[in-house]
Motif scaffolding. Structure first.
Motif, PDB file in Angstrom:
ATOM      1  N   LEU A   1      -0.622 115.516 -15.706  1.00 52.86           N
ATOM      2  CA  LEU A   1       0.358 116.289 -14.678  1.00 52.86           C
ATOM      3  C   LEU A   1       0.017 115.448 -13.345  1.00 52.86           C
ATOM      4  CD1 LEU A   1       1.722 118.470 -13.579  1.00 52.86           C
ATOM      5  CD2 LEU A   1      -0.443 119.774 -13.241  1.00 52.86           C
ATOM      6  N   MET A   2      -1.158 115.349 -12.959  1.00 52.47           N
ATOM      7  CA  MET A   2      -1.261 114.510 -11.469  1.00 52.47           C
ATOM      8  C   MET A   2      -0.615 113.162 -11.648  1.00 52.47           C
ATOM      9  SD  MET A   2      -1.898 116.951  -9.629  1.00 52.47           S
ATOM     10  CE  MET A   2      -1.936 115.820  -8.285  1.00 52.47           C
ATOM     11  N   GLY A   3      -0.965 112.741 -12.788  1.00 51.96           N
ATOM     12  CA  GLY A   3      -0.653 111.352 -12.804  1.00 51.96           C
ATOM     13  C   GLY A   3       1.321 111.065 -12.706  1.00 51.96           C
ATOM     14  N   SER A   4       1.917 111.998 -13.384  1.00 56.91           N
ATOM     15  CA  SER A   4       3.256 112.321 -13.139  1.00 56.91           C
ATOM     16  C   SER A   4       3.576 112.602 -11.924  1.00 56.91           C
ATOM     17  CB  SER A   4       3.967 113.289 -14.302  1.00 56.91           C
ATOM     18  OG  SER A   4       3.630 112.957 -15.597  1.00 56.91           O
ATOM     19  N   ALA A   5       3.085 113.564 -11.404  1.00 59.49           N
ATOM     20  CA  ALA A   5       3.159 113.969  -9.870  1.00 59.49           C
ATOM     21  C   ALA A   5       3.141 112.784  -8.932  1.00 59.49           C
ATOM     22  CB  ALA A   5       2.437 115.159  -9.434  1.00 59.49           C
ATOM     23  N   ASN A   6       1.965 112.038  -9.169  1.00 59.98           N
ATOM     24  CA  ASN A   6       1.747 110.821  -8.359  1.00 59.98           C
ATOM     25  C   ASN A   6       2.768 110.096  -8.369  1.00 59.98           C
ATOM     26  OD1 ASN A   6      -0.834 111.628  -7.278  1.00 59.98           O
ATOM     27  ND2 ASN A   6      -2.013 110.578  -8.830  1.00 59.98           N
ATOM     28  N   CYS A   7       3.260 109.590  -9.319  1.00 62.05           N
ATOM     29  CA  CYS A   7       4.380 108.559  -9.524  1.00 62.05           C
ATOM     30  C   CYS A   7       5.867 109.172  -8.979  1.00 62.05           C
ATOM     31  CB  CYS A   7       4.533 108.129 -11.096  1.00 62.05           C
ATOM     32  SG  CYS A   7       3.292 107.329 -11.608  1.00 62.05           S
ATOM     33  N   CYS A   8       6.047 110.208  -9.332  1.00 60.17           N
ATOM     34  CA  CYS A   8       7.186 111.048  -8.947  1.00 60.17           C
ATOM     35  C   CYS A   8       7.148 110.940  -7.330  1.00 60.17           C
ATOM     36  CB  CYS A   8       7.412 112.085  -9.382  1.00 60.17           C
ATOM     37  SG  CYS A   8       7.744 112.466 -11.367  1.00 60.17           S
ATOM     38  N   HIS A   9       6.210 111.452  -6.832  1.00 61.48           N
ATOM     39  CA  HIS A   9       5.893 111.399  -5.474  1.00 61.48           C
ATOM     40  C   HIS A   9       6.155 110.132  -4.754  1.00 61.48           C
ATOM     41  CE1 HIS A   9       3.919 112.547  -1.501  1.00 61.48           C
ATOM     42  NE2 HIS A   9       4.660 113.738  -1.828  1.00 61.48           N
ATOM     43  N   ALA A  10       5.727 109.277  -5.117  1.00 60.36           N
ATOM     44  CA  ALA A  10       5.595 107.797  -4.763  1.00 60.36           C
ATOM     45  C   ALA A  10       7.265 107.197  -4.827  1.00 60.36           C
ATOM     46  CB  ALA A  10       4.705 106.773  -5.481  1.00 60.36           C
ATOM     47  N   VAL A  11       7.791 107.664  -5.830  1.00 63.24           N
ATOM     48  CA  VAL A  11       9.381 107.128  -6.053  1.00 63.24           C
ATOM     49  C   VAL A  11      10.371 107.885  -5.295  1.00 63.24           C
ATOM     50  CG1 VAL A  11       8.828 105.860  -8.005  1.00 63.24           C
ATOM     51  CG2 VAL A  11       9.766 107.775  -8.131  1.00 63.24           C
ATOM     52  N   TRP A  12       9.867 109.195  -5.029  1.00 62.40           N
ATOM     53  CA  TRP A  12      10.931 110.059  -4.409  1.00 62.40           C
ATOM     54  C   TRP A  12      11.683 109.555  -3.100  1.00 62.40           C
ATOM     55  CZ3 TRP A  12      12.608 113.791  -7.306  1.00 62.40           C
ATOM     56  CH2 TRP A  12      13.369 114.876  -6.751  1.00 62.40           C
TER      57      TRP A  12
ATOM     58  N   ASP B   1     -13.426 117.562 -19.333  1.00 65.51           N
ATOM     59  CA  ASP B   1     -12.422 117.024 -20.183  1.00 65.51           C
ATOM     60  C   ASP B   1     -11.039 117.675 -20.154  1.00 65.51           C
ATOM     61  OD1 ASP B   1     -13.903 115.131 -21.541  1.00 65.51           O
ATOM     62  OD2 ASP B   1     -14.349 116.197 -23.380  1.00 65.51           O
ATOM     63  N   PHE B   2     -11.203 118.974 -19.837  1.00 68.15           N
ATOM     64  CA  PHE B   2      -9.905 119.693 -19.360  1.00 68.15           C
ATOM     65  C   PHE B   2      -9.197 119.137 -18.235  1.00 68.15           C
ATOM     66  CE2 PHE B   2      -6.823 122.904 -18.303  1.00 68.15           C
ATOM     67  CZ  PHE B   2      -6.652 123.606 -19.298  1.00 68.15           C
ATOM     68  N   ARG B   3     -10.172 118.977 -16.992  1.00 69.38           N
ATOM     69  CA  ARG B   3      -9.733 118.363 -15.725  1.00 69.38           C
ATOM     70  C   ARG B   3      -8.988 117.124 -16.093  1.00 69.38           C
ATOM     71  NH1 ARG B   3     -13.698 119.505 -13.610  1.00 69.38           N
ATOM     72  NH2 ARG B   3     -13.160 121.396 -12.600  1.00 69.38           N
ATOM     73  N   LYS B   4      -9.822 116.045 -16.727  1.00 73.72           N
ATOM     74  CA  LYS B   4      -9.382 114.751 -16.959  1.00 73.72           C
ATOM     75  C   LYS B   4      -7.800 114.661 -17.528  1.00 73.72           C
ATOM     76  CE  LYS B   4      -9.571 110.268 -16.955  1.00 73.72           C
ATOM     77  NZ  LYS B   4      -9.482 109.484 -15.694  1.00 73.72           N
ATOM     78  N   ILE B   5      -7.565 115.446 -18.722  1.00 75.79           N
ATOM     79  CA  ILE B   5      -6.325 115.595 -19.233  1.00 75.79           C
ATOM     80  C   ILE B   5      -5.210 115.954 -18.140  1.00 75.79           C
ATOM     81  CG2 ILE B   5      -4.925 116.599 -21.051  1.00 75.79           C
ATOM     82  CD1 ILE B   5      -6.630 114.399 -21.954  1.00 75.79           C
ATOM     83  N   VAL B   6      -5.412 116.959 -17.453  1.00 75.50           N
ATOM     84  CA  VAL B   6      -4.593 117.292 -16.251  1.00 75.50           C
ATOM     85  C   VAL B   6      -4.473 116.245 -15.181  1.00 75.50           C
ATOM     86  CG1 VAL B   6      -4.386 118.947 -14.455  1.00 75.50           C
ATOM     87  CG2 VAL B   6      -4.981 119.964 -16.716  1.00 75.50           C
ATOM     88  N   ASP B   7      -5.511 115.622 -14.870  1.00 76.14           N
ATOM     89  CA  ASP B   7      -5.192 114.726 -13.841  1.00 76.14           C
ATOM     90  C   ASP B   7      -4.377 113.607 -14.315  1.00 76.14           C
ATOM     91  OD1 ASP B   7      -6.942 115.887 -12.062  1.00 76.14           O
ATOM     92  OD2 ASP B   7      -8.707 114.662 -12.619  1.00 76.14           O
TER      93      ASP B   7
END
Length: 294
Positions: A113-124, A104-110
């Motif tokens: 945090l990782m969801g935001s990083a994925n989107c930022c990395h894709a549009v960067w 449950d901890f990892r899912k929230i981070v995914d």
């Protein structure tokens, strides 16, 4: 008047709540909007189109980089550019830390945090090539100040500030501005956490105007905008001037001088990690009667 004509925006988690409000607000001021949600994104697209706007739906799970890449590709195929990214998608799995599973901890981070990083990395690369980009990350009072039973959520939301600070520095030369929103709103995520009277006041529509300013052409960068019920405030991180221990650098010396170490007089914002390093090194050099060429 702040307008977004000819701008293309992506709003994640935009099927309801804050995301829906952000998407409608952008569209009402001329933006073409990608409405991202695992749920009912199409109904928000229908609202935008009924009002004369342009929008498309995409159901990417933001924690899946391949799905995010497909969303960016479809937006580029349709409109040829991406100017604005609002990272809003999120979930809750609240429990005290003692009772929480690491899954449950990892899912929230995914997701957060990782969801935001994925989107930022894709549009960067798109924003760099354009020489223009506006990004909002979504934090929370839980991340900034803590909230009982939300260690996973609080940790992920605190990470938004660190991500913002670095992306601000790296995006500046390409006119990419990055800010963080810390909202308190009545949404599906908070409806069971807040009293009815508060929910009536904390509507998403009272927060979206702040987001629209953050992603506007003349908006700021590296700002934490806290918002709720029509109140907007800036959250800032300061470091005290501190106290230099000379000679006796021991835990006992730290304890003895704790009041001086934590004295808020003259506290300041530091602009990057090396500003802190320079502060400490220059002070040490001066104490030893020397200087540093730094």
């Amino acid at each position: 008047m702040i307008r977004f004509d000819d701008r293309v925006a992506i709003v994640t988690g935009a099927g309801a709540g804050l995301g829906r409000s952000h998407a409608l607000g952008l569209a009402a001021r001329g933006a073409q909007v990608v409405v991202n949600d695992l749920g009912d994104a199409q109904s928000v697209v229908a609202e935008i189109e009924a009002a004369g706007g342009a929008a498309m739906a995409h159901s990417a799970d933001v924690s899946d980089a391949d799905q995010v890449a497909d969303m960016i590709a479809q937006a580029m195929d349709r409109w040829g550019r991406i100017d604005i990214l609002i990272n809003n998608a999120g979930i809750l799995r609240d429990k005290t830390f003692a009772k929480m599973t690491l899954d449950d901890f990892r899912k929230i981070v995914d997701v957060h945090l990782m969801g935001s990083a994925n989107c930022c990395h894709a549009v960067w690369p798109v924003m760099r090539a354009q020489g223009y980009g506006r990004i909002v990350l979504t934090s929370s009072g839980s991340g900034l100040y803590g909230n009982f039973g939300q260690s996973n959520y609080g940790a992920a939301k605190a990470a938004m500030v660190g991500l913002m600070n670095v992306l601000h520095l790296e995006g500046a030369r390409d006119n990419i501005r990055v800010n963080t929103l810390a909202p308190t709103a009545a949404t599906q995520m908070t409806e069971n956490l807040l009293p009815e009277a508060a929910l009536a006041l904390l509507q998403p529509e009272t927060i979206t105007p702040g987001v629209l300013y953050l992603v506007s052409e003349d908006g700021p960068s590296r700002t934490i905008l806290s918002a709720g019920a029509g109140t907007f405030a800036q959250t800032r991180i300061f470091e005290t001037q501190g106290y230099m221990l000379e000679g006796d650098i021991t835990p006992e010396a730290v304890a003895k001088n704790w009041h001086a170490i934590t004295d808020a007089t003259g506290q300041e914002e530091l602009q990057d990690a090396f500003a802190q390093t320079r502060k400490y090194a220059l002070r040490a050099a001066k104490a030893k009667g020397g200087t540093l060429d730094w």
